[in-house]
Design a protein around this motif. Structure first.
Motif, PDB file in Angstrom:
ATOM      1  N   ALA A  12       0.817  -1.217   0.000  1.00 41.45           N
ATOM      2  CA  ALA A  12       0.000   0.000   0.000  1.00 41.45           C
ATOM      3  C   ALA A  12       0.848   1.263   0.000  1.00 41.45           C
ATOM      4  CB  ALA A  12      -0.932  -0.008   1.210  1.00 41.45           C
ATOM      5  N   GLY A  13       2.088   1.173   0.502  1.00 36.29           N
ATOM      6  CA  GLY A  13       2.918   2.373   0.634  1.00 36.29           C
ATOM      7  C   GLY A  13       3.333   2.989  -0.676  1.00 36.29           C
ATOM      8  N   GLY A  14       3.554   2.160  -1.694  1.00 33.83           N
ATOM      9  CA  GLY A  14       3.889   2.668  -3.020  1.00 33.83           C
ATOM     10  C   GLY A  14       5.106   3.571  -3.033  1.00 33.83           C
ATOM     11  N   ALA A  15       4.922   4.772  -3.580  1.00 40.82           N
ATOM     12  CA  ALA A  15       6.049   5.700  -3.769  1.00 40.82           C
ATOM     13  C   ALA A  15       6.366   6.514  -2.522  1.00 40.82           C
ATOM     14  CB  ALA A  15       5.742   6.644  -4.931  1.00 40.82           C
ATOM     15  N   ARG A  16       5.571   6.381  -1.461  1.00 41.77           N
ATOM     16  CA  ARG A  16       5.873   7.138  -0.244  1.00 41.77           C
ATOM     17  C   ARG A  16       7.200   6.675   0.348  1.00 41.77           C
ATOM     18  NH1 ARG A  16       0.569   5.921   1.265  1.00 41.77           N
ATOM     19  NH2 ARG A  16       1.277   4.782   3.095  1.00 41.77           N
ATOM     20  N   VAL A  17       7.895   7.577   1.013  1.00 40.85           N
ATOM     21  CA  VAL A  17       9.194   7.240   1.610  1.00 40.85           C
ATOM     22  C   VAL A  17       8.980   6.363   2.839  1.00 40.85           C
ATOM     23  CG1 VAL A  17      11.271   8.133   2.705  1.00 40.85           C
ATOM     24  CG2 VAL A  17      10.272   9.342   0.754  1.00 40.85           C
ATOM     25  N   ALA A  18       9.615   5.197   2.841  1.00 40.76           N
ATOM     26  CA  ALA A  18       9.513   4.280   3.972  1.00 40.76           C
ATOM     27  C   ALA A  18      10.603   4.534   5.003  1.00 40.76           C
ATOM     28  CB  ALA A  18       9.586   2.835   3.482  1.00 40.76           C
ATOM     29  N   VAL A  19      11.838   4.734   4.517  1.00 41.68           N
ATOM     30  CA  VAL A  19      12.952   4.904   5.449  1.00 41.68           C
ATOM     31  C   VAL A  19      13.941   5.924   4.901  1.00 41.68           C
ATOM     32  CG1 VAL A  19      14.138   2.887   4.457  1.00 41.68           C
ATOM     33  CG2 VAL A  19      14.805   3.712   6.712  1.00 41.68           C
ATOM     34  N   LEU A  20      14.402   6.771   5.792  1.00 39.45           N
ATOM     35  CA  LEU A  20      15.474   7.723   5.528  1.00 39.45           C
ATOM     36  C   LEU A  20      16.646   7.365   6.431  1.00 39.45           C
ATOM     37  CD1 LEU A  20      13.367  11.002   5.744  1.00 39.45           C
ATOM     38  CD2 LEU A  20      14.531  10.244   3.678  1.00 39.45           C
TER      39      LEU A  20
END
Length: 513
Positions: A12-20
């Motif tokens: 569901a996360g797609g293109a959103r940033v998961a980890v920096l």
């Protein structure tokens, strides 16, 4: 349950940033593909539900990719703190006996040599940095068929994680965390402390139960995790908290104190909405100072590796000075330490007992069996001394065990004592906690020299540094002709604390920082 919820969140996360981290940003889609590639190399090594994969990686995208890969492959995950020495790594591997170990290119050759030297049948899988580079397969690994769901055939009470703690004997204690326990722990934390648009800073090891809880609940919420593989640097984190518009911080009290010490008077992260602390008691002065400087309360909680996370969490205003109330599904009793089984009245100090689905089924032994941690009725005696008020809020007041809580880590004195005794100049050794403003407590060693010839303190500390993680190394040393014993011939730690437990003065010559 837990695994499928985690994989659903990746999809569901797609293109959103998961980890920096300090190197790059990784989206949910990239993390999903990265972990699937790793899972392909891991699946052929997983033969039974009891198999596990160990992780020896620094914080960051690589850690998360390897962690998710193990879950996708349907094997239990056994994270190891990246700061462990070879001596400590061997102890973990000998207890857990993983089928595979995922590690970084920088450490792979040393780990392969270590496993070969100890005749440990472990396949080493090298995790390349960055989502585009994926994996170098282990010696027996072969690519499999990518799957979008966790492999099936596992049940709610099967081992899903193996987290490590130390028992009262100092022996490595691999704690089984079940799928159900992780589902309850991370689901509660996500629902209570996460929004999908959060940027969550976690400046603690992800291989730590609290770090894991903070990180994985962030992914489950579809939010962004900010972490770093480097040793904690207050200046870097202060900059990142503002530049990344961090909304939530999860850390141990030591981290919060060091941030305040390093921050200028003008520092005030505008986006910050929630700050959570666990791992050890949070001093009242630190909570006051943090609130005054940031405008955000510093909320306390309490948990255990044996609970896969939090057991007490903050809620109403009436619990702000405590560790909170029991999390859903966890029963709590406060028991008279002198009369086990007899509850104490509200407002009276007693030992905290807990029972529920979150509680571990046991410690994994070297033979693969489980050593139970509860009594016949399912109650786990935590060893923590608490007071519960009329609102059901629980305040931690001490510990009945000898565990040293330093900077959020649990340290058992016996483990350090065993290492000190291997030095040729040491006849005997005992380790106790000393109060420390930054870390809460630090280990202090009392040494009985061999042949009445005092060894050099710095030499002893150097010996420890070669065999122990940095947070376990004593911060100061005293010397004694003999250690105090009880009437039954056991080490009298109470007498040791009375004589050596006070903080040293800065001009005391035998203090070694």
């Amino acid at each position: 349950m837990f695994r499928d919820a985690l994989i659903d969140a990746l999809t569901a996360g797609g293109a959103r940033v998961a980890v920096l981290d300090e190197t790059a940003a990784c989206s949910y889609a990239e993390l999903d593909a990265w972990s699937s590639s790793l899972a392909d190399s891991l699946r052929p090594l997983v033969r039974t539900p009891e198999d596990c994969a160990a992780l020896l990686l620094p914080n960051g995208g690589s850690w998360l990719a390897a962690y998710l890969a193990a879950h996708k492959a349907g094997t239990a995950v056994a994270p190891m703190n990246a700061v462990l020495t070879e001596h400590e790594i061997v102890r973990v591997l000998e207890h857990v006996r993983p089928r595979a170990l995922l590690t970084s290119p920088e450490r792979s050759d040393d780990i392969k040599a270590l496993c070969a030297g100890r005749r440990l049948p472990v396949d080493v899988i090298v995790v390349m940095p960055g989502p585009g580079r994926h994996v170098v397969r282990g010696p027996r690994g072969a690519a499999g068929t990518a799957k979008t769901r966790a492999d099936t055939g596992r049940v709610a009470d099967a081992p899903c994680m193996i987290m490590h703690t130390s028992g009262s004997t100092g022996v490595c204690r691999p704690v089984i965390q079940t799928e159900q326990a992780l589902h309850l722990a991370t689901g509660f934390w996500r629902g209570r402390h996460r929004n999908s648009d959060d940027v969550v800073a976690v400046p603690i090891p992800l291989a730590h139960t609290y770090g894991h809880l903070a990180a994985i609940s962030t992914l489950l919420a579809g939010a962004t995790l900010l972490t770093s593989s480097r040793a904690f640097e207050p200046a870097w984190w202060l900059e990142q908290l503002v530049a990344r518009d961090v909304t939530v911080i999860e850390a141990v009290p030591t981290v919060y104190r060091r941030l305040l010490e390093a921050a200028g008077q003008r520092w005030r992260p505008a986006a910050l909405r929630r700050c959570l602390s666990a791992g050890q008691q949070t001093p009242a002065d630190l909570r006051r100072d943090w609130h005054r400087r940031t405008g955000v309360e510093l909320l306390q909680s309490w948990g255990m590796t044996e609970l896969a996370g939090a057991g007490l969490g903050p809620t109403a205003d009436s619990c702000r000075d405590s560790a909170g109330i029991p999390v859903p599904g966890l029963e709590v009793r406060v028991i008279d330490p002198q009369a086990p089984g007899r509850p104490v009245p509200a407002g009276t100090v007693g030992e905290l007992w807990v029972r529920g689905s979150q509680v571990t089924p046991g410690y994994r032994t070297g033979s693969g069996q489980l050593a139970p941690v509860t009594d016949d009725d399912g109650w786990l005696r935590t060893g923590d001394l608490v007071v519960r008020d009329g609102h059901e809020c629980v305040r931690i007041v001490g510990r009945s065990k000898d565990t040293i809580m330093t900077g959020g880590y649990s340290v058992q004195p016996a483990e350090i004592e065993d290492v000190l005794r291997t030095h040729p100049g040491v006849e005997d050794a005992a380790v106790i906690a000393r109060p420390d403003r930054r870390r809460g407590e630090v280990p202090h060693a009392v040494i009985v020299p061999r042949h009445h010839s005092r060894p050099d303190a710095e030499e002893l500390l150097s010996h420890c540094r070669g065999l122990l993680a940095r947070y376990k190394v004593p911060r100061s040393i005293d010397f004694a002709e003999r250690l105090p014993l009880s009437v039954t011939g056991k080490l009298d730690r109470g007498a040791l604390r009375g004589r050596y437990g006070a903080p040293e003065q800065e001009d005391t010559p035998h203090v070694v920082g």
